[in-house]
Design a protein around this motif. Sequence first.
Motif, PDB file in Angstrom:
ATOM      1  N   ASP A   1       0.788  -1.224   0.000  1.00 44.76           N
ATOM      2  CA  ASP A   1       0.000   0.000   0.000  1.00 44.76           C
ATOM      3  C   ASP A   1       0.820   1.274   0.000  1.00 44.76           C
ATOM      4  N   THR A   2       2.072   1.222   0.437  1.00 45.52           N
ATOM      5  CA  THR A   2       2.794   2.459   0.665  1.00 45.52           C
ATOM      6  C   THR A   2       3.804   2.801  -0.413  1.00 45.52           C
ATOM      7  N   THR A   3       4.180   1.853  -1.247  1.00 45.36           N
ATOM      8  CA  THR A   3       5.141   2.147  -2.305  1.00 45.36           C
ATOM      9  C   THR A   3       4.481   2.950  -3.413  1.00 45.36           C
ATOM     10  N   ARG A   4       5.149   4.020  -3.842  1.00 43.65           N
ATOM     11  CA  ARG A   4       4.636   4.799  -4.953  1.00 43.65           C
ATOM     12  C   ARG A   4       4.748   3.983  -6.229  1.00 43.65           C
ATOM     13  N   LYS A   5       3.646   3.825  -6.954  1.00 39.69           N
ATOM     14  CA  LYS A   5       3.617   2.938  -8.109  1.00 39.69           C
ATOM     15  C   LYS A   5       3.342   3.736  -9.380  1.00 39.69           C
ATOM     16  N   PRO A   6       4.349   4.008 -10.188  1.00 44.27           N
ATOM     17  CA  PRO A   6       4.101   4.655 -11.467  1.00 44.27           C
ATOM     18  C   PRO A   6       3.469   3.669 -12.429  1.00 44.27           C
TER      19      PRO A   6
ATOM     20  N   ARG B   1      17.264  13.258   6.446  1.00 47.40           N
ATOM     21  CA  ARG B   1      17.166  14.404   5.551  1.00 47.40           C
ATOM     22  C   ARG B   1      17.741  14.104   4.175  1.00 47.40           C
ATOM     23  N   ASN B   2      18.937  13.494   4.144  1.00 44.78           N
ATOM     24  CA  ASN B   2      19.583  13.206   2.863  1.00 44.78           C
ATOM     25  C   ASN B   2      18.804  12.166   2.057  1.00 44.78           C
ATOM     26  N   THR B   3      18.274  11.153   2.752  1.00 47.76           N
ATOM     27  CA  THR B   3      17.486  10.131   2.054  1.00 47.76           C
ATOM     28  C   THR B   3      16.234  10.743   1.451  1.00 47.76           C
ATOM     29  N   LYS B   4      15.574  11.592   2.202  1.00 50.90           N
ATOM     30  CA  LYS B   4      14.370  12.271   1.697  1.00 50.90           C
ATOM     31  C   LYS B   4      14.691  13.090   0.446  1.00 50.90           C
ATOM     32  N   ASN B   5      15.785  13.841   0.489  1.00 53.21           N
ATOM     33  CA  ASN B   5      16.185  14.639  -0.674  1.00 53.21           C
ATOM     34  C   ASN B   5      16.513  13.750  -1.868  1.00 53.21           C
ATOM     35  N   LEU B   6      17.251  12.677  -1.613  1.00 54.06           N
ATOM     36  CA  LEU B   6      17.621  11.765  -2.697  1.00 54.06           C
ATOM     37  C   LEU B   6      16.389  11.117  -3.323  1.00 54.06           C
ATOM     38  N   VAL B   7      15.522  10.569  -2.485  1.00 54.82           N
ATOM     39  CA  VAL B   7      14.340   9.865  -2.990  1.00 54.82           C
ATOM     40  C   VAL B   7      13.444  10.814  -3.779  1.00 54.82           C
TER      41      VAL B   7
ATOM     42  N   ALA C   1      10.024   3.104  12.114  1.00 58.05           N
ATOM     43  CA  ALA C   1       8.738   3.581  11.601  1.00 58.05           C
ATOM     44  C   ALA C   1       8.752   5.086  11.398  1.00 58.05           C
ATOM     45  N   ASP C   2       9.354   5.818  12.337  1.00 54.91           N
ATOM     46  CA  ASP C   2       9.434   7.275  12.210  1.00 54.91           C
ATOM     47  C   ASP C   2      10.366   7.678  11.072  1.00 54.91           C
ATOM     48  N   PHE C   3      11.414   6.892  10.843  1.00 51.32           N
ATOM     49  CA  PHE C   3      12.341   7.180   9.744  1.00 51.32           C
ATOM     50  C   PHE C   3      11.644   7.011   8.396  1.00 51.32           C
ATOM     51  N   CYS C   4      10.829   5.973   8.295  1.00 52.32           N
ATOM     52  CA  CYS C   4      10.225   5.627   7.007  1.00 52.32           C
ATOM     53  C   CYS C   4       8.980   6.462   6.686  1.00 52.32           C
TER      54      CYS C   4
ATOM     55  N   LEU D   1       9.278   9.243   4.187  1.00 53.95           N
ATOM     56  CA  LEU D   1       9.748   8.727   2.896  1.00 53.95           C
ATOM     57  C   LEU D   1       8.644   8.013   2.132  1.00 53.95           C
ATOM     58  N   GLU D   2       7.539   7.704   2.820  1.00 55.23           N
ATOM     59  CA  GLU D   2       6.406   6.996   2.219  1.00 55.23           C
ATOM     60  C   GLU D   2       6.838   5.655   1.631  1.00 55.23           C
ATOM     61  N   THR D   3       7.711   4.975   2.327  1.00 50.53           N
ATOM     62  CA  THR D   3       8.177   3.670   1.880  1.00 50.53           C
ATOM     63  C   THR D   3       8.637   2.886   3.091  1.00 50.53           C
TER      64      THR D   3
END
Length: 430
Positions: A17-22, A315-321, A352-355, A358-360
Amino acid sequence: MSEKAYIEDEAPSLIDDTTRKPEAVDTFRPLPRISIQAFCASEDLMSVLRRSAEDRRMARVHMRVVSGDIATATETFAASPTPNLVLIETRVSQNRLMEQLAELAEVCDPTTKVVLIGHNNDVRLYRELVRRGISEYLIAPVTLSDVMMCLSSIFVDPDAEPLGRSIAFVGAKGGVGSSTIAHNCAWTISELFETETILADMDLAFGTANIDFDQDPPQGIAEAVYSPERLDDVFLDRLLSKCASHLSMLAAPSMLDRTYDFNSGTFEQLIEVMQRSAPLIVLDVPHVWTDWSRKLLSEADDIVVVAAPDLTNLRNTKNLVDTLIKLRPNDHAPRLILNQVGMPKRPEIDIADFCEPLETEPVAIIPFDAQLFGNALNSGRMISETDPKAPVSEIISQLAHVLTGRVEMRKNRKSGLSLRGLLGRRAGRD
């Protein structure tokens, strides 16, 4: 109509449910340098074509999308040269369509391909259009996948050898173990599935692949980069160092006798040659953000971001993703690996708070184990060679299955836990 088959992206959707699906897009070779002009009668088609122009496999294609129909195209090309391909949406009747195509033929170059998108689903019409030299006739509404498959069937040699799949590993921060995970995944994939794999260490100044595999090859990636005129399958084979039965390494010089400032296209030819040489390419990308690293990541088939559970990494992961999703709108989001989890005396962000922002969810949670990783590094061996029964070895094995599309991880509806969580908890207990 072309019956060419395409290999679908078999990498599974890991999170229900949480992975962005193009929108699903078939995997095919990047298109060559061609020019395309599209004339659209509807906003829907214009939107689809603009999305296709953003796809990484069309990086060399120059596409112009405008409103119009066959009459507009005829008027346009009466005063300007025609591109390699003209794509036109039409709603006219069959008789009028044939008249307009005859007029268009008078102003088009003989080598120009024409693709029509119509609203009349008639096999007799299709046969007549093919007889008149139309390259393809698609029935509206068309999807992104329809358009890209059509273009590939026209401009890509169906007899060409398939390209190897590329997986790029990058750390959200220096020191999070991205290179170590990349090297272990490459080795494990080659061993488990007996798949010919090339590991390319892209950190020319400080690369560690040669240390991790206890090798000191005299040549490697630097010779490939600085001798592009010599780069072909034979030359690449001379530069590769054998690490295992099915794993070869393109080592970095790891020297500071020169600076390594590259432009965005420096590695393009090298990646193409590697993809012709092996079915799987693992790219160990350093933690830098330059023109070449941005292009390398944007054009990889799969991206794995390795992070540790702290605020800077978040922060860096969010920017990268977020950035890579914009650069790769038709691909799934980068995969996340949380490494060094449970380091003693280090405050950590809950997984859980880290993810959540990121919505993943992570495809793997790897516990901190200084002794295991240290022993492997100092002996020049992989984790699974050092301790095959260690929980980390099992996690890396699972990663190999996920990254090659051989297993699908799904949530347990009764417990609410994913396999990633179970692996992480088991590793933590052990």
